[in-house]
Enzyme design. Sequence first.
Site, PDB file in Angstrom:
ATOM      1  CG  HIS A 126      39.688 103.608 -36.019  1.00 49.12           C
ATOM      2  ND1 HIS A 126      38.454 104.121 -35.678  1.00 49.12           N
ATOM      3  CD2 HIS A 126      40.596 104.591 -35.727  1.00 49.12           C
ATOM      4  CE1 HIS A 126      38.609 105.352 -35.208  1.00 49.12           C
ATOM      5  NE2 HIS A 126      39.888 105.660 -35.225  1.00 49.12           N
ATOM      6  CB  CYS A 135      38.928 109.003 -33.967  1.00 52.21           C
ATOM      7  SG  CYS A 135      40.361 108.913 -35.054  1.00 52.21           S
ATOM      8  CB  CYS A 147      42.599 109.239 -28.711  1.00 55.54           C
ATOM      9  SG  CYS A 147      43.008 107.928 -29.881  1.00 55.54           S
TER      10      CYS A 147
END
Length: 384
Positions: A338, A89, A368
């Site tokens: 996202h 991510c 994260c």
Amino acid sequence: MSQAFIVDALRTPVGRRNGGLADIHSADLAAAPLAAMLDRVGVETGEYDEIILGSIDQIGPQSFDIARTAWLAAGGSEAVPGTTIDRQCGSGQQAIHYATQAVMSGTSDLVVAGGVQNMSTIPLGSANTIMKDQGFPTPFAGSKAWADRYGDQPISQFHGAEMMANRWGITREQAEAFAAESNRRALAAQEAGFFADEILPLGGLRQDEGPRTPNRAKMRELQTLRPNGIHTAATASQISDAAAVLTIASERAVEEYGLVPRARIHHVSARADDPVMMLSAPIRATRHALERTGMDIEDFDAIEINEAFAAVVLAWEKELRPDMSKVNIHGGAIALGHPIGATGARLMTTLLHTLEESGGRYGLQTMCEGGGQANVTIIERLDN
């Protein structure tokens, strides 16, 4: 050591899964804001040292070094190399870190950093799905060394999010209240036209597709993502498509090309934590960055922390005690989406514009990442 500056930052709208950007090839998705940014910066493309993009699930349209492909698709000089990285991510944020480190070390003067992800075309986990037919149901299957250390514990973001909720005592009601506020802030920002300066319209979209009018009653009716868990689709980040790019320049490049830097990159670092819990590392990484810089959480005028799940931000809040009115001021991934490999660069683009809008000085970004990792970037807005 040279300083590193952000000269420009631009992104596409964030499209919903199977939404307005779904049919755009990943190279074209990244090339659109890249070409526009290169035109705005105004330096001959052959003067750039490299382009670094974050992207995960590097198969199909995102394979064969998508950074290089996107650069060429944007009309960039054939002399400039590209690198594609996978920090899960945090890939887009790590791309910014690598560009910054190259400039600070003196080995590069002008670098494009960012990220791209089309999750509609290439669903999350596609690379691993291919391997299931080869007898590898997870990336860890078959590793004796991994099993000796971590056993057969489930490794997934969903499991990690629930572990965090349990450890920090976060309830479903708190998560839903947080998600509702994320959407409220995003919708308010759209209505005020805040995102207009950072978004390049594309695919018929002029703004992010994700924000929804909060409905707490409907939230309470949703099924949880895990049995006995607290998270639902409403309190988790949205699957999305987008790209974002930034120009990172040295002091020499700023002077030689007459560039006007918008921010100085004050600090870059990364730390890691429990890979099974997976999502808790922003706590350790933020503390590490504060210790290294001598700064306090109160010193920041704007903070962006990725809303992978509501519990990630709420646990971080309990540990760091920030002023939440300065955190994700214009909403986060629960509302805005996202697009995994691009999110780090999208967050930085929004953070820069937020500081410029408010006149704030310091901004912090963290998120994260798979494997129990987290990046932290601190920037300082410059008066021009």
